[in-house]
Scaffold this motif. Structure first.
Motif, PDB file in Angstrom:
ATOM      1  N   PHE A   4     -35.728 -50.120 -31.147  1.00  0.00           N
ATOM      2  CA  PHE A   4     -34.475 -50.689 -30.604  1.00  0.00           C
ATOM      3  C   PHE A   4     -34.698 -52.355 -30.757  1.00  0.00           C
ATOM      4  O   PHE A   4     -33.508 -53.001 -30.776  1.00  0.00           O
ATOM      5  CB  PHE A   4     -34.455 -50.339 -28.802  1.00  0.00           C
ATOM      6  N   LEU A   5     -36.413 -52.332 -30.730  1.00  0.00           N
ATOM      7  CA  LEU A   5     -36.312 -54.169 -30.437  1.00  0.00           C
ATOM      8  C   LEU A   5     -36.266 -54.401 -32.331  1.00  0.00           C
ATOM      9  O   LEU A   5     -36.210 -55.700 -32.146  1.00  0.00           O
ATOM     10  CB  LEU A   5     -37.931 -53.458 -30.663  1.00  0.00           C
ATOM     11  N   LYS A   6     -35.874 -53.509 -33.022  1.00  0.00           N
ATOM     12  CA  LYS A   6     -35.965 -53.992 -34.442  1.00  0.00           C
ATOM     13  C   LYS A   6     -34.490 -54.363 -34.314  1.00  0.00           C
ATOM     14  O   LYS A   6     -33.478 -55.269 -35.152  1.00  0.00           O
ATOM     15  CB  LYS A   6     -35.782 -52.524 -35.335  1.00  0.00           C
ATOM     16  N   GLN A   7     -33.618 -53.763 -34.076  1.00  0.00           N
ATOM     17  CA  GLN A   7     -31.493 -53.567 -34.447  1.00  0.00           C
ATOM     18  C   GLN A   7     -32.036 -54.672 -33.128  1.00  0.00           C
ATOM     19  O   GLN A   7     -30.732 -55.872 -33.667  1.00  0.00           O
ATOM     20  CB  GLN A   7     -31.420 -52.227 -32.776  1.00  0.00           C
ATOM     21  N   ALA A   8     -32.254 -54.737 -31.915  1.00  0.00           N
ATOM     22  CA  ALA A   8     -32.426 -55.706 -30.945  1.00  0.00           C
ATOM     23  C   ALA A   8     -31.935 -57.460 -31.917  1.00  0.00           C
ATOM     24  O   ALA A   8     -31.983 -58.397 -31.434  1.00  0.00           O
ATOM     25  CB  ALA A   8     -33.459 -55.819 -29.888  1.00  0.00           C
ATOM     26  N   ARG A   9     -33.179 -57.385 -33.341  1.00  0.00           N
ATOM     27  CA  ARG A   9     -33.436 -58.976 -33.378  1.00  0.00           C
ATOM     28  C   ARG A   9     -31.988 -59.392 -34.205  1.00  0.00           C
ATOM     29  O   ARG A   9     -32.423 -60.327 -34.362  1.00  0.00           O
ATOM     30  CB  ARG A   9     -34.083 -58.462 -34.691  1.00  0.00           C
ATOM     31  N   ARG A  10     -31.065 -59.074 -33.854  1.00  0.00           N
ATOM     32  CA  ARG A  10     -29.992 -58.291 -34.927  1.00  0.00           C
ATOM     33  C   ARG A  10     -29.612 -60.106 -34.079  1.00  0.00           C
ATOM     34  O   ARG A  10     -28.739 -60.487 -34.695  1.00  0.00           O
ATOM     35  CB  ARG A  10     -29.007 -57.816 -35.523  1.00  0.00           C
ATOM     36  N   ASP A  85     -45.515 -58.530 -33.243  1.00  0.00           N
ATOM     37  CA  ASP A  85     -44.552 -59.192 -33.057  1.00  0.00           C
ATOM     38  C   ASP A  85     -43.202 -59.358 -33.803  1.00  0.00           C
ATOM     39  O   ASP A  85     -42.317 -60.591 -33.503  1.00  0.00           O
ATOM     40  CB  ASP A  85     -45.572 -61.071 -33.541  1.00  0.00           C
ATOM     41  N   GLU A  86     -43.252 -59.713 -34.850  1.00  0.00           N
ATOM     42  CA  GLU A  86     -41.863 -59.127 -36.014  1.00  0.00           C
ATOM     43  C   GLU A  86     -40.968 -58.402 -35.283  1.00  0.00           C
ATOM     44  O   GLU A  86     -40.095 -58.712 -35.312  1.00  0.00           O
ATOM     45  CB  GLU A  86     -42.668 -58.642 -37.268  1.00  0.00           C
ATOM     46  N   HIS A  87     -41.120 -57.688 -34.101  1.00  0.00           N
ATOM     47  CA  HIS A  87     -39.757 -56.997 -33.580  1.00  0.00           C
ATOM     48  C   HIS A  87     -40.055 -57.514 -32.512  1.00  0.00           C
ATOM     49  O   HIS A  87     -39.085 -56.780 -31.699  1.00  0.00           O
ATOM     50  CB  HIS A  87     -40.376 -55.478 -33.549  1.00  0.00           C
ATOM     51  N   LEU A  88     -40.340 -58.662 -31.920  1.00  0.00           N
ATOM     52  CA  LEU A  88     -40.239 -59.272 -30.796  1.00  0.00           C
ATOM     53  C   LEU A  88     -39.616 -60.615 -30.685  1.00  0.00           C
ATOM     54  O   LEU A  88     -39.507 -61.042 -32.150  1.00  0.00           O
ATOM     55  CB  LEU A  88     -41.684 -59.681 -30.037  1.00  0.00           C
ATOM     56  N   THR A  89     -38.919 -61.252 -29.623  1.00  0.00           N
ATOM     57  CA  THR A  89     -38.469 -62.109 -29.766  1.00  0.00           C
ATOM     58  C   THR A  89     -38.344 -63.086 -28.554  1.00  0.00           C
ATOM     59  O   THR A  89     -39.679 -62.498 -27.793  1.00  0.00           O
ATOM     60  CB  THR A  89     -36.439 -61.822 -29.661  1.00  0.00           C
ATOM     61  N   PHE A  90     -39.056 -64.146 -29.431  1.00  0.00           N
ATOM     62  CA  PHE A  90     -39.493 -65.721 -28.193  1.00  0.00           C
ATOM     63  C   PHE A  90     -38.661 -66.738 -27.986  1.00  0.00           C
ATOM     64  O   PHE A  90     -37.500 -66.847 -28.854  1.00  0.00           O
ATOM     65  CB  PHE A  90     -41.224 -65.652 -28.977  1.00  0.00           C
TER      66      PHE A  90
END
Length: 376
Positions: A4-10, A85-90
């Motif tokens: 989910f986190l990987k997909q949400a980055r898009r 951190d690469e999977h998270l959005t800041f």
């Protein structure tokens, strides 16, 4: 969860309708876990819903990406689930145009520049009448020990639990349970942070996790708490300036012309000011944050016992600092029980032991904010 986190980055660079699930600017474990778990849950619900109004949910940690390394307990618990951190959005990953066209759900806070477009709030603070939330915003505000309790309650009541669904939620349940244990000081009677709802919800999470673990025992609460406290207190690699930014709240008056910074430490202020570069760091920090006053707040948890202290340092507003000091000394809601440390001459400030260990920064913030709001 990781997928989910990987997909949400898009969604960061997408033209699709977005609902940002935003934690508070201190980005402690409660804030970070609440943002990630609620966004995951709502996206799962959205994906199986027949609702014509579809939104994509993006969890955002409300700090610059550079500060993630300061959140040692957040780093630790996410790494346990292979979340880097690469999977998270800041916050600084988002462009201004995305912020202006997005809707918001606020977790672990309810005062924000985005309140006019806020759909829902989950918070465990006293409601701030200055919040200026929209009329359509759903409020889940309750004085429990952890905001994660409110998120878990919402999730548990809104999904059925066939084994297949529950298995998908195992990481989510683990994150929420860990956060509640840490926030309530492992349900310590002396800390008095836990409410009956915290106890009830944590027990429900543990019951579900036990069913999902195929007989493998859950990590015992005391062991889990000790590990998380150690992770939070692992400041060995942090500079004094990084410590000041690690758990930071900044309050401003109505027009933003006056700032007061309130950093929190996983150590006592007494210990912090003994660092050789502490004074230099606090001066530079006040300048960087454009703060007229810096209020240092420390907490040390050792052998299940909690100690707290506070330091007030004036840089550009002597009268306001004196008013804040008098307010903190005399307030009864709650009484802080301040005991002055003599012979402390750190930047000409005042340092106090907080004898009422139940009094936290959540109690100090509204007192200071009220004084700021009264300023001309």
């Amino acid at each position: 969860m990781l997928n989910f986190l990987k997909q949400a980055r898009r969604f960061v660079n997408s033209a699709e309708p977005i609902c940002i699930v935003l934690g508070n600017e201190s980005c402690d474990l409660d804030s970070a876990v609440c943002a990630v778990t609620l966004a995951y849950h709502y996206q799962q619900q959205n994906d199986v819903s027949n609702n014509q109004i579809t939104r994509n949910f993006l969890p955002v940690l409300n700090i610059p990406r550079r500060d993630y390394t300061l959140k040692t307990e957040v780093n630790y618990i996410f790494r346990q689930h292979a979340i880097g951190d690469e999977h998270l959005t800041f916050r600084d990953d988002l462009q201004e145009d995305l912020l202006t066209r997005s809707e918001f759900i606020l977790v672990d806070h309810h005062v924000s520049p985005f309140t006019t477009r806020c759909l829902e709030v989950f918070d465990h603070r006293i409601f701030d009448e200055q919040a200026q939330l929209s009329n359509v915003c759903q409020l889940h505000i309750e004085l429990v020990g952890s905001c994660a309790t409110l998120i878990a309650e919402e999730i548990l009541k809104s999904i059925s639990m066939p084994d297949a669904v529950a298995k998908d939620y195992e990481t989510l349940f683990t994150l929420l349970r860990s956060t509640i244990v840490l926030d309530t000081v492992n349900f310590s009677a002396s800390a008095n942070r836990a409410t009956p709802k915290d106890i009830e919800i944590c027990a429900k999470l543990e019951e579900l996790l036990s069913k999902l673990s195929n007989g493998k025992p859950l990590s015992e609460r005391t062991k889990l708490f000790d590990i998380l406290v150690a992770a939070r207190a692992d400041i060995s690699s942090l500079t004094s300036m990084q410590l000041l930014r690690k758990d930071l709240k900044i309050l401003s008056n109505g027009n933003g012309s006056v700032n007061i910074a309130i950093p929190g430490f996983p150590m006592l202020v007494q210990q912090f000011i003994e660092r050789t570069d502490a004074a230099t760091a606090v001066k530079a920090f006040a300048e960087e944050t454009n703060s007229v006053i810096v209020i240092l707040m420390g907490m040390l948890v050792k052998n299940g016992n909690v100690q707290r202290d506070i330091g007030l340092i004036d840089f550009k507003s002597k009268q306001l600092c004196q008013t804040i000091r008098e307010t903190l000394l005399t307030t009864t809601e709650p009484a802080l029980g301040l005991q002055h440390y003599e012979n402390c001459n750190f930047l000409n400030g005042s340092l106090y032991k907080i004898c009422n260990i139940k009094a936290t920064r959540k109690h100090v913030l509204p007192l200071v904010k009220q004084l700021l709001d009264r300023m001309q």
